[in-house]
Design a protein around this motif. Structure first.
Motif, mmCIF file in Angstrom:
data_model
loop_
_atom_site.group_PDB
_atom_site.id
_atom_site.type_symbol
_atom_site.label_atom_id
_atom_site.label_comp_id
_atom_site.label_asym_id
_atom_site.label_seq_id
_atom_site.Cartn_x
_atom_site.Cartn_y
_atom_site.Cartn_z
ATOM 1 N N VAL A 96 0.838 -1.203 0.000
ATOM 2 C CA VAL A 96 0.000 0.000 0.000
ATOM 3 C C VAL A 96 0.872 1.252 0.000
ATOM 4 O O VAL A 96 2.033 1.237 0.415
ATOM 5 N N THR A 97 0.265 2.363 -0.444
ATOM 6 C CA THR A 97 0.943 3.664 -0.431
ATOM 7 C C THR A 97 0.094 4.751 0.212
ATOM 8 O O THR A 97 0.617 5.769 0.637
ATOM 9 N N ASN A 98 -1.205 4.530 0.272
ATOM 10 C CA ASN A 98 -2.121 5.536 0.808
ATOM 11 C C ASN A 98 -1.953 5.659 2.327
ATOM 12 O O ASN A 98 -2.048 4.654 3.045
ATOM 13 N N PRO A 99 -1.720 6.872 2.872
ATOM 14 C CA PRO A 99 -1.578 7.050 4.328
ATOM 15 C C PRO A 99 -2.793 6.565 5.107
ATOM 16 O O PRO A 99 -2.684 6.254 6.298
ATOM 17 N N PHE A 100 -3.929 6.468 4.439
ATOM 18 C CA PHE A 100 -5.152 5.987 5.073
ATOM 19 C C PHE A 100 -4.961 4.587 5.672
ATOM 20 O O PHE A 100 -5.538 4.259 6.715
ATOM 21 N N PHE A 101 -4.113 3.761 5.024
ATOM 22 C CA PHE A 101 -3.929 2.384 5.480
ATOM 23 C C PHE A 101 -3.134 2.293 6.775
ATOM 24 O O PHE A 101 -3.198 1.286 7.472
ATOM 25 N N ALA A 102 -2.352 3.327 7.098
ATOM 26 C CA ALA A 102 -1.577 3.287 8.340
ATOM 27 C C ALA A 102 -2.493 3.136 9.542
ATOM 28 O O ALA A 102 -2.143 2.489 10.539
ATOM 29 N N LYS A 103 -3.675 3.713 9.463
ATOM 30 C CA LYS A 103 -4.646 3.599 10.551
ATOM 31 C C LYS A 103 -5.575 2.413 10.336
ATOM 32 O O LYS A 103 -5.866 1.660 11.264
ATOM 33 N N THR A 104 -6.007 2.218 9.078
ATOM 34 C CA THR A 104 -6.964 1.146 8.768
ATOM 35 C C THR A 104 -6.382 -0.241 9.040
ATOM 36 O O THR A 104 -7.102 -1.141 9.474
ATOM 37 N N LEU A 105 -5.094 -0.431 8.778
ATOM 38 C CA LEU A 105 -4.464 -1.741 8.938
ATOM 39 C C LEU A 105 -3.573 -1.819 10.169
ATOM 40 O O LEU A 105 -2.725 -2.697 10.278
ATOM 41 N N GLN A 106 -3.796 -0.921 11.112
ATOM 42 C CA GLN A 106 -2.953 -0.890 12.303
ATOM 43 C C GLN A 106 -3.123 -2.140 13.158
ATOM 44 O O GLN A 106 -2.240 -2.496 13.939
ATOM 45 N N HIS A 107 -4.260 -2.830 12.998
ATOM 46 C CA HIS A 107 -4.507 -4.048 13.777
ATOM 47 C C HIS A 107 -3.826 -5.272 13.172
ATOM 48 O O HIS A 107 -3.853 -6.355 13.770
ATOM 49 N N TRP A 108 -3.207 -5.118 11.978
ATOM 50 C CA TRP A 108 -2.515 -6.255 11.365
ATOM 51 C C TRP A 108 -1.257 -6.577 12.176
ATOM 52 O O TRP A 108 -0.579 -5.672 12.669
ATOM 53 N N PRO A 109 -0.915 -7.860 12.296
ATOM 54 C CA PRO A 109 0.183 -8.262 13.206
ATOM 55 C C PRO A 109 1.589 -7.960 12.696
ATOM 56 O O PRO A 109 2.517 -7.880 13.497
ATOM 57 N N HIS A 110 1.763 -7.830 11.364
ATOM 58 C CA HIS A 110 3.108 -7.647 10.832
ATOM 59 C C HIS A 110 3.084 -6.564 9.752
ATOM 60 O O HIS A 110 2.378 -6.699 8.739
ATOM 61 N N ILE A 111 3.854 -5.500 9.959
ATOM 62 C CA ILE A 111 3.874 -4.375 9.024
ATOM 63 C C ILE A 111 5.315 -3.994 8.710
ATOM 64 O O ILE A 111 6.147 -3.852 9.610
ATOM 65 N N ILE A 112 5.598 -3.857 7.418
ATOM 66 C CA ILE A 112 6.916 -3.397 6.965
ATOM 67 C C ILE A 112 6.758 -1.976 6.428
ATOM 68 O O ILE A 112 5.949 -1.736 5.531
ATOM 69 N N ARG A 113 7.493 -1.071 6.998
ATOM 70 C CA ARG A 113 7.481 0.314 6.525
ATOM 71 C C ARG A 113 8.814 0.588 5.834
ATOM 72 O O ARG A 113 9.876 0.463 6.452
ATOM 73 N N ILE A 114 8.770 0.898 4.551
ATOM 74 C CA ILE A 114 10.003 1.154 3.816
ATOM 75 C C ILE A 114 9.992 2.574 3.271
ATOM 76 O O ILE A 114 8.939 3.171 3.025
ATOM 77 N N GLY A 115 11.195 3.126 3.091
ATOM 78 C CA GLY A 115 11.330 4.430 2.474
ATOM 79 C C GLY A 115 11.628 4.257 1.004
ATOM 80 O O GLY A 115 11.361 3.203 0.412
ATOM 81 N N ASP A 116 12.172 5.281 0.388
ATOM 82 C CA ASP A 116 12.528 5.191 -1.024
ATOM 83 C C ASP A 116 13.607 4.137 -1.210
ATOM 84 O O ASP A 116 14.615 4.122 -0.513
ATOM 85 N N ILE A 117 13.384 3.235 -2.171
ATOM 86 C CA ILE A 117 14.372 2.201 -2.474
ATOM 87 C C ILE A 117 15.412 2.784 -3.423
ATOM 88 O O ILE A 117 15.099 3.253 -4.508
ATOM 89 N N LYS A 118 16.655 2.780 -2.985
ATOM 90 C CA LYS A 118 17.748 3.292 -3.800
ATOM 91 C C LYS A 118 18.856 2.247 -3.867
ATOM 92 O O LYS A 118 18.935 1.349 -3.026
ATOM 93 N N LEU A 119 19.709 2.397 -4.856
ATOM 94 C CA LEU A 119 20.852 1.485 -4.929
ATOM 95 C C LEU A 119 21.749 1.728 -3.726
ATOM 96 O O LEU A 119 22.160 2.862 -3.466
ATOM 97 N N PRO A 120 22.039 0.686 -2.938
ATOM 98 C CA PRO A 120 22.806 0.865 -1.709
ATOM 99 C C PRO A 120 24.237 1.303 -1.967
ATOM 100 O O PRO A 120 24.991 0.627 -2.650
ATOM 101 N N GLY A 121 24.622 2.442 -1.419
ATOM 102 C CA GLY A 121 25.984 2.918 -1.556
ATOM 103 C C GLY A 121 26.740 2.816 -0.252
ATOM 104 O O GLY A 121 27.956 2.689 -0.221
ATOM 105 N N ASP A 122 26.012 2.882 0.856
ATOM 106 C CA ASP A 122 26.609 2.765 2.182
ATOM 107 C C ASP A 122 26.062 1.533 2.877
ATOM 108 O O ASP A 122 25.018 0.999 2.507
ATOM 109 N N VAL A 123 26.737 1.092 3.879
ATOM 110 C CA VAL A 123 26.274 -0.053 4.657
ATOM 111 C C VAL A 123 25.001 0.348 5.392
ATOM 112 O O VAL A 123 24.996 1.314 6.155
ATOM 113 N N PRO A 124 23.881 -0.351 5.158
ATOM 114 C CA PRO A 124 22.636 0.005 5.822
ATOM 115 C C PRO A 124 22.767 -0.106 7.335
ATOM 116 O O PRO A 124 23.443 -0.986 7.862
#
Length: 528
Positions: A273-301
């Protein structure tokens, strides 16, 4: 504009912002937030359920081709994939201030990389031209040969010839032999790039996907969302992910209410999902991954700790994995160090993905081999197959008996990982992935028993048998044998062509030994 290519089951659709919102995929292909990150051209994919009332596809011959494909390349008859090339640019002359177009390719085939590349070839030029260009594209696509596994296919597309195999894809321009691009697969995403934001937790994510746990990926754009979901689904390969997954899920999806209701436990599904609405609607889900912009890794994460679900309040929360799940297996530090070292040494992301994919493959195989070994033991011995009796049944799967085999023939034979493997297996045996895997294995073994039964019949002197039995019994045998042949064709049983020809010859010889009136009837019966 719609083109239907029957061999690849491809539908090419052009959608403008003003198009009528008849299908949910119209929204999914255009509904992007007006932000800088979404300006320009974007590619992503979505998945939607086929209408239950629709008739079977005219391309049912793909069912036959599916037999020779690995599970991750098989079509799913209940779902379609939507591959999108989206363009959004500023235009002050328009009321919304943005000009938006999408070119969408719909297919039952999960050839993510192939169709992404096709769209990249045709969409930019089409956006600058009229619909006549798309008609020319459709004309090229209509000339594509069927996707036969293992064969090299030549797919023309607007002056470019794509040379495609199941495992590799090559582009070449006939006008200039030096212009060529080689792509590794028709289906894989950049695994390391997708998991880079959370790769300290890849083993835990593998467990969550393996067990079919409800999982939400919250991302800033459909591109990041869809690629991450596809990466998650592929991480348990060669095991098929048997639950639903939506690379890009919106409030316009027909399953929106079904998947977001709080009146029952979250279903076994992976949502992107991308809509901020889901942050509240799916808050009861047991497992959530929040990612930022995916970029080619240049530094050690930097290592991101697992966070509590209550800390996830908005889509703008910090990236990380929000769950209270405790992994069954001890963390494998070696793979993390290997990937970190690769980043430090500026190892290409493609090479990092190969390492990560091999790690997931070995982990999944170590897990599934004990199950394969036990299920194979449920198969009756070939000596128990009698041509004069129905094929024997598979023995019942016993969880207790399987658990007993793990002490001497468990995953410890192929994996050095420690932890609660028994607990992981007990949880897995209750999951949709086990149910789907076991049903598939049951079907394969049942078909194998039917094939062995046919071979046993062919090895008998059926004409001699018919001479010692009544006409009624002989006619009954002929009808049963004809039904066997029809079943072999209908269910694509793994039977040699010579075996089928031999059985047909037996049937013909038996019929010729019967009276003329019965010959006429039997020769016309069961031939179609």
């Amino acid at each position: 504009m719609l083109s239907i290519y029957k061999s690849f089951l491809v539908y090419i659709i052009y959608i403008k912002k003003k198009a009528s919102a008849v299908f949910c995929f119209v929204f999914m292909s255009l509904k992007l937030r007006k932000s800088f990150c979404c300006l320009g051209d974007t590619q992503f994919c979505f998945r939607f359920r086929r209408s239950s009332g629709r008739k079977a596809s005219v391309c049912c011959f793909l069912d036959h081709l599916d037999r020779d494909l690995p599970v991750y390349l098989k079509k799913d008859p209940a779902y379609y994939y939507g591959y999108v090339y989206f363009r959004q640019v500023r235009d002050k002359s328009l009321k919304r201030g943005y000009f938006q177009k999408s070119l969408v390719l719909i297919s039952k085939l999960p050839y993510v990389h192939l169709f992404r590349t096709v769209l990249k070839q045709i969409a930019p030029e089409y956006f600058e031209k009229s619909e006549a260009f798309l008609e020319a594209v459709c004309s090229d696509v209509d000339r594509w040969p069927p996707p036969i596994p293992g064969e090299v296919l030549h797919l023309p597309i607007m002056g470019v010839v794509m040379k495609v195999r199941t495992s590799a894809l090559l582009f070449s321009d006939d006008a200039d032999a030096q212009i060529s691009v080689t792509l590794p697969t028709v289906h894989e995403v950049d695994l390391f790039r997708c998991f880079c934001p959370v790769f300290f937790h890849i083993q835990m994510l593998w467990e969550l996907v393996l067990l079919g746990e409800p999982l939400v990926v919250m991302a800033p754009s459909p591109a990041e969302s869809s690629e991450t979901v596809l990466a998650l689904v592929s991480c348990i390969s060669p095991l098929k992910y048997c639950s639903d997954f939506r690379p890009y899920f919106t409030i316009h999806d027909s399953e929106f209410k079904e998947y977001t209701t709080r009146t029952q436990a979250p279903p076994s599904v992976i949502l992107g999902v991308t809509n901020p609405f889901f942050a509240k609607t799916l808050q009861h889900w047991p497992h959530i991954i929040r990612i930022g912009d995916i970029k080619l890794p240049g530094d050690v994460p930097k290592q991101v700790k697992v966070k509590k679900l209550k800390n996830l309040k908005t889509l703008d929360s910090k990236p990380g994995v929000y769950t209270s799940y405790k992994p069954y297996l001890n963390k494998d530090e070696e793979i993390v160090k290997q990937l970190q070292k690769g980043v430090q040494q500026k190892r290409p992301t493609e090479a990092q993905s190969v390492i990560l994919r091999r790690y997931f493959l070995e982990l999944t195989e170590s897990f599934i081999i004990p199950l394969e070994r036990y299920v194979a033991s449920l198969m009756p011995l070939q000596k128990c197959i009698s041509p004069w009796k129905s094929p024997p049944q598979l023995r019942h799967f016993s969880q207790d008996d399987f658990m007993k085999t793990l002490e001497k023939a468990g995953p410890q034979l192929t994996s050095g990982l420690k932890g609660d493997w028994i607990g992981l297996y007990r949880h897995f045996l209750k999951s949709p992935n086990f149910d789907g895997w076991f049903r598939s294995r049951q079907k394969e073994m049942t078909q194998k028993l039917e094939a062995l039964h046919l071979e046993a019949l062919c090895n008998e002197n059926l004409v001699f048998w018919s001479q010692k039995h009544t006409e009624v019994e002989t006619v009954d045998l002929v009808l049963k044998l004809k039904n066997k042949l029809l079943q072999a064709d209908r269910e694509h049983l793994p039977v040699k062509t010579d075996t089928l020809k031999k059985l047909q010859a037996h049937i013909h010889d038996i019929i010729l030994a019967l009276p003329d009136d019965l010959q006429d009837i039997l020769l016309k019966t069961g031939t179609t």
